[in-house]
Design a protein around this motif. Structure first.
Motif, PDB file in Angstrom:
ATOM      1  N   LEU A 167      19.580  -6.718   1.995  1.00 29.86           N
ATOM      2  CA  LEU A 167      18.334  -5.992   2.217  1.00 29.86           C
ATOM      3  C   LEU A 167      17.144  -6.929   2.008  1.00 29.86           C
ATOM      4  CD1 LEU A 167      19.073  -2.689   0.242  1.00 29.86           C
ATOM      5  CD2 LEU A 167      19.507  -3.161   2.662  1.00 29.86           C
ATOM      6  N   CYS A 168      16.004  -6.552   2.558  1.00 25.66           N
ATOM      7  CA  CYS A 168      14.776  -7.314   2.327  1.00 25.66           C
ATOM      8  C   CYS A 168      13.566  -6.402   2.449  1.00 25.66           C
ATOM      9  CB  CYS A 168      14.661  -8.483   3.313  1.00 25.66           C
ATOM     10  SG  CYS A 168      14.457  -7.983   5.026  1.00 25.66           S
ATOM     11  N   TRP A 169      12.480  -6.823   1.777  1.00 23.92           N
ATOM     12  CA  TRP A 169      11.208  -6.114   1.881  1.00 23.92           C
ATOM     13  C   TRP A 169      10.486  -6.596   3.139  1.00 23.92           C
ATOM     14  CZ3 TRP A 169      10.480  -2.321  -1.577  1.00 23.92           C
ATOM     15  CH2 TRP A 169      11.174  -2.401  -2.797  1.00 23.92           C
ATOM     16  N   ILE A 170       9.890  -5.678   3.877  1.00 23.82           N
ATOM     17  CA  ILE A 170       9.177  -6.083   5.087  1.00 23.82           C
ATOM     18  C   ILE A 170       7.818  -5.389   5.182  1.00 23.82           C
ATOM     19  CG2 ILE A 170      11.266  -6.628   6.419  1.00 23.82           C
ATOM     20  CD1 ILE A 170      10.936  -3.939   7.831  1.00 23.82           C
ATOM     21  N   ASP A 171       6.896  -6.121   5.752  1.00 20.28           N
ATOM     22  CA  ASP A 171       5.565  -5.603   6.077  1.00 20.28           C
ATOM     23  C   ASP A 171       5.328  -5.957   7.541  1.00 20.28           C
ATOM     24  OD1 ASP A 171       3.046  -4.531   5.936  1.00 20.28           O
ATOM     25  OD2 ASP A 171       2.346  -5.803   4.287  1.00 20.28           O
ATOM     26  N   SER A 172       4.212  -5.527   8.089  1.00 23.16           N
ATOM     27  CA  SER A 172       3.898  -5.941   9.455  1.00 23.16           C
ATOM     28  C   SER A 172       3.539  -7.432   9.447  1.00 23.16           C
ATOM     29  CB  SER A 172       2.743  -5.122  10.016  1.00 23.16           C
ATOM     30  OG  SER A 172       1.558  -5.405   9.308  1.00 23.16           O
ATOM     31  N   LEU A 173       3.624  -8.059  10.597  1.00 19.95           N
ATOM     32  CA  LEU A 173       3.403  -9.502  10.681  1.00 19.95           C
ATOM     33  C   LEU A 173       2.028  -9.891  10.169  1.00 19.95           C
ATOM     34  CD1 LEU A 173       4.711 -12.127  11.605  1.00 19.95           C
ATOM     35  CD2 LEU A 173       3.685 -11.766  13.861  1.00 19.95           C
ATOM     36  N   GLU A 174       1.034  -9.083  10.451  1.00 17.42           N
ATOM     37  CA  GLU A 174      -0.343  -9.392  10.041  1.00 17.42           C
ATOM     38  C   GLU A 174      -0.795  -8.548   8.849  1.00 17.42           C
ATOM     39  OE1 GLU A 174      -1.776 -11.878  11.391  1.00 17.42           O
ATOM     40  OE2 GLU A 174      -0.306 -12.159  12.994  1.00 17.42           O
ATOM     41  N   GLY A 175       0.088  -7.696   8.334  1.00 12.31           N
ATOM     42  CA  GLY A 175      -0.315  -6.775   7.273  1.00 12.31           C
ATOM     43  C   GLY A 175      -0.306  -7.387   5.890  1.00 12.31           C
ATOM     44  N   ASN A 176      -0.971  -6.678   4.966  1.00 12.70           N
ATOM     45  CA  ASN A 176      -0.985  -7.113   3.569  1.00 12.70           C
ATOM     46  C   ASN A 176      -1.039  -5.875   2.689  1.00 12.70           C
ATOM     47  OD1 ASN A 176      -0.969  -8.778   1.393  1.00 12.70           O
ATOM     48  ND2 ASN A 176      -3.129  -9.351   1.517  1.00 12.70           N
ATOM     49  N   ASN A 177      -0.065  -4.986   2.912  1.00 14.95           N
ATOM     50  CA  ASN A 177      -0.067  -3.692   2.241  1.00 14.95           C
ATOM     51  C   ASN A 177       0.208  -3.777   0.748  1.00 14.95           C
ATOM     52  OD1 ASN A 177      -0.576  -1.509   4.256  1.00 14.95           O
ATOM     53  ND2 ASN A 177       1.117  -2.521   5.323  1.00 14.95           N
ATOM     54  N   LEU A 178       0.717  -4.917   0.259  1.00 15.75           N
ATOM     55  CA  LEU A 178       0.934  -5.058  -1.181  1.00 15.75           C
ATOM     56  C   LEU A 178      -0.375  -5.086  -1.958  1.00 15.75           C
ATOM     57  CD1 LEU A 178       3.866  -7.589  -1.741  1.00 15.75           C
ATOM     58  CD2 LEU A 178       3.741  -5.203  -2.473  1.00 15.75           C
ATOM     59  N   GLN A 179      -1.470  -5.419  -1.286  1.00 16.59           N
ATOM     60  CA  GLN A 179      -2.768  -5.482  -1.953  1.00 16.59           C
ATOM     61  C   GLN A 179      -3.448  -4.125  -2.030  1.00 16.59           C
ATOM     62  OE1 GLN A 179      -3.561  -8.350  -3.416  1.00 16.59           O
ATOM     63  NE2 GLN A 179      -1.588  -9.042  -2.572  1.00 16.59           N
ATOM     64  N   ARG A 180      -2.879  -3.130  -1.391  1.00 15.74           N
ATOM     65  CA  ARG A 180      -3.493  -1.792  -1.395  1.00 15.74           C
ATOM     66  C   ARG A 180      -3.055  -1.016  -2.638  1.00 15.74           C
ATOM     67  NH1 ARG A 180      -2.600   0.623   4.565  1.00 15.74           N
ATOM     68  NH2 ARG A 180      -4.025   2.195   3.701  1.00 15.74           N
ATOM     69  N   ASP A 181      -3.857  -0.061  -3.035  1.00 12.54           N
ATOM     70  CA  ASP A 181      -3.559   0.735  -4.224  1.00 12.54           C
ATOM     71  C   ASP A 181      -3.922   2.199  -3.946  1.00 12.54           C
ATOM     72  OD1 ASP A 181      -2.770   1.416  -6.756  1.00 12.54           O
ATOM     73  OD2 ASP A 181      -4.683   0.860  -7.686  1.00 12.54           O
ATOM     74  N   PRO A 182      -2.947   3.088  -3.905  1.00 14.58           N
ATOM     75  CA  PRO A 182      -1.517   2.847  -4.101  1.00 14.58           C
ATOM     76  C   PRO A 182      -0.884   2.152  -2.881  1.00 14.58           C
ATOM     77  CG  PRO A 182      -1.882   5.133  -3.520  1.00 14.58           C
ATOM     78  CD  PRO A 182      -3.246   4.529  -3.681  1.00 14.58           C
ATOM     79  N   ILE A 183       0.283   1.554  -3.101  1.00 12.61           N
ATOM     80  CA  ILE A 183       0.970   0.847  -2.026  1.00 12.61           C
ATOM     81  C   ILE A 183       1.580   1.870  -1.060  1.00 12.61           C
ATOM     82  CG2 ILE A 183       2.890  -0.708  -1.483  1.00 12.61           C
ATOM     83  CD1 ILE A 183       2.524  -1.928  -4.267  1.00 12.61           C
ATOM     84  N   PRO A 184       1.286   1.755   0.227  1.00 11.28           N
ATOM     85  CA  PRO A 184       1.865   2.697   1.201  1.00 11.28           C
ATOM     86  C   PRO A 184       3.309   2.304   1.527  1.00 11.28           C
ATOM     87  CG  PRO A 184       0.448   1.136   2.325  1.00 11.28           C
ATOM     88  CD  PRO A 184       0.329   0.825   0.862  1.00 11.28           C
ATOM     89  N   LEU A 185       4.189   3.276   1.494  1.00 14.94           N
ATOM     90  CA  LEU A 185       5.608   3.034   1.773  1.00 14.94           C
ATOM     91  C   LEU A 185       6.038   3.758   3.040  1.00 14.94           C
ATOM     92  CD1 LEU A 185       7.206   3.410  -1.780  1.00 14.94           C
ATOM     93  CD2 LEU A 185       6.227   1.371  -0.704  1.00 14.94           C
ATOM     94  N   VAL A 186       6.866   3.089   3.800  1.00 16.37           N
ATOM     95  CA  VAL A 186       7.478   3.672   4.997  1.00 16.37           C
ATOM     96  C   VAL A 186       8.970   3.807   4.701  1.00 16.37           C
ATOM     97  CG1 VAL A 186       7.995   3.334   7.431  1.00 16.37           C
ATOM     98  CG2 VAL A 186       5.776   2.617   6.511  1.00 16.37           C
ATOM     99  N   THR A 187       9.481   5.023   4.782  1.00  8.97           N
ATOM    100  CA  THR A 187      10.854   5.216   4.315  1.00  8.97           C
ATOM    101  C   THR A 187      11.523   6.410   4.975  1.00  8.97           C
ATOM    102  OG1 THR A 187      12.220   5.437   2.337  1.00  8.97           O
ATOM    103  CG2 THR A 187      10.142   6.651   2.374  1.00  8.97           C
ATOM    104  N   PHE A 188      12.745   6.648   4.544  1.00  9.61           N
ATOM    105  CA  PHE A 188      13.533   7.780   5.023  1.00  9.61           C
ATOM    106  C   PHE A 188      13.346   8.966   4.074  1.00  9.61           C
ATOM    107  CE2 PHE A 188      15.685   3.972   6.579  1.00  9.61           C
ATOM    108  CZ  PHE A 188      15.837   4.290   7.920  1.00  9.61           C
ATOM    109  N   PRO A 189      13.836  10.158   4.449  1.00  8.69           N
ATOM    110  CA  PRO A 189      13.709  11.320   3.563  1.00  8.69           C
ATOM    111  C   PRO A 189      14.451  11.117   2.244  1.00  8.69           C
ATOM    112  CG  PRO A 189      14.227  12.017   5.797  1.00  8.69           C
ATOM    113  CD  PRO A 189      14.403  10.534   5.766  1.00  8.69           C
ATOM    114  N   ILE A 190      14.197  11.983   1.305  1.00  6.82           N
ATOM    115  CA  ILE A 190      14.807  11.892  -0.013  1.00  6.82           C
ATOM    116  C   ILE A 190      16.332  11.925   0.112  1.00  6.82           C
ATOM    117  CG2 ILE A 190      14.808  14.400  -0.409  1.00  6.82           C
ATOM    118  CD1 ILE A 190      14.030  13.745  -3.328  1.00  6.82           C
ATOM    119  N   GLY A 191      16.989  11.143  -0.715  1.00 11.19           N
ATOM    120  CA  GLY A 191      18.449  11.071  -0.663  1.00 11.19           C
ATOM    121  C   GLY A 191      18.946   9.757  -0.113  1.00 11.19           C
ATOM    122  N   GLY A 192      18.084   9.010   0.580  1.00 11.71           N
ATOM    123  CA  GLY A 192      18.490   7.741   1.147  1.00 11.71           C
ATOM    124  C   GLY A 192      18.501   6.636   0.091  1.00 11.71           C
ATOM    125  N   LEU A 193      19.439   5.691   0.230  1.00 11.26           N
ATOM    126  CA  LEU A 193      19.547   4.595  -0.744  1.00 11.26           C
ATOM    127  C   LEU A 193      18.300   3.723  -0.748  1.00 11.26           C
ATOM    128  CD1 LEU A 193      23.259   3.471  -0.185  1.00 11.26           C
ATOM    129  CD2 LEU A 193      22.325   4.636  -2.181  1.00 11.26           C
TER     130      LEU A 193
END
Length: 289
Positions: A167-193
């Motif tokens: 597995l790996c952490w990914i952001d958009s090629l030009e993005g810098n979402n780690l600097q945002r507060d709170p950090i926006p997450l893109v994910t699957f519904p609850i229950g996913g690993l």
């Protein structure tokens, strides 16, 4: 007795019922026939064989010496008939193969293998369900699937074969979402690993986070990250040219590999086993690339 005489299983069933219950009345009840019908059928069987099969005197009806010989064969004949119907029904049922796969493997990854299998065995009804691994695993445990490919934590559930899924952490090629507060997450519904791992990581880092995009669609999650909606955790093999991999230099810990495991029910048909072997071959080829 004419050696070309064919014994009617209906007559044999009535005869066995009389001997086992010791009464024409009780035999009629157990076979759901009238007493006179049972009596007629036994008489007809005696006529065909050419001897008396029952002692009809006394309180209970019992088998004669000849009747005891016929009783042994009658039971075997009736048992074989039940077995033949049971095995035929099982064979017909086994013409259906139920397979569960994660969505990212239901596209180009194993489709050629499944399509080729269906063309070579047109009499087999292949039913494939894709979705979240948690849902697939629950259906497999309920015996609603014969074979199931699922993502799981390493060595958690043994299967026919397993392959590491980095597995790996990914952001958009030009993005810098780690600097945002709170950090926006893109994910699957609850229950996913992936989702639980993401939440645990940022909680342990003391970073606040929010759900910016939630979807059951893998392509939707990948596209949302490409567009810059947020950060996600996905298999490395799904990274595109529009993604940027994040690592320890960005302040994110490395995540332990998951594994893709092929599970199978304990009772499999020959066709189930053949498909399992072909899926193993397809996965070996894919993960060795």
């Amino acid at each position: 007795m004419n050696l070309n005489t064919t014994l009617d299983p209906v007559l044999l069933r009535s005869f066995v019922a009389v001997v086992e219950t010791g009464s024409f009345t009780r035999a009629a009840e157990s076979t759901h026939l009238t007493q006179s019908t049972v009596s007629q059928q036994v008489r007809k069987l005696e006529s065909q064989i050419g001897c008396e099969l029952l002692h009809r005197k006394g309180r209970y009806v019992t088998a004669t010496l000849e009747g005891e010989r016929v009783l042994s064969y009658a039971r075997r004949i009736l048992h074989l008939m039940v077995e033949a119907v049971s095995q035929t029904s099982l064979s017909v049922e086994q013409q259906k193969i139920r397979l569960g796969v994660p969505e990212d493997f239901a596209t180009h990854a194993i489709m050629p293998t499944l399509a080729d299998f269906s063309r070579r065995y047109p009499g087999i009804r292949l039913e494939v369900k894709s979705g979240m691994c948690s849902d697939i695993w629950r259906e497999f445990q309920r015996n609603e699937l014969d074979l199931a490919l699922v993502k799981q934590r390493q060595n958690s559930q043994p299967g026919l074969a397993s392959w590491p899924e980095p597995l790996c952490w990914i952001d958009s090629l030009e993005g810098n979402n780690l600097q945002r507060d709170p950090i926006p997450l893109v994910t699957f519904p609850i229950g996913g690993l992936y989702r639980s791992e993401m939440a645990h990581t940022f909680d342990s880092l003391g970073r606040s986070w929010r759900l910016a995009y939630v979807s059951t669609s893998l392509s939707g999650v990948c596209c949302a990250v490409e567009a810059g909606l947020g950060i996600s955790l996905l298999p490395k093999r799904l990274v595109t040219a529009k993604h940027r991999i994040l690592d320890e230099t960005d302040g994110l810990p490395q995540v332990a590999d998951l594994e893709l495991t092929l599970h199978a029910q304990s009772q499999l048909s020959a066709y189930d086993k053949m498909l399992a072997d072909e899926l193993i071959g397809a996965c070996e080829e894919m993960f060795l690339r």
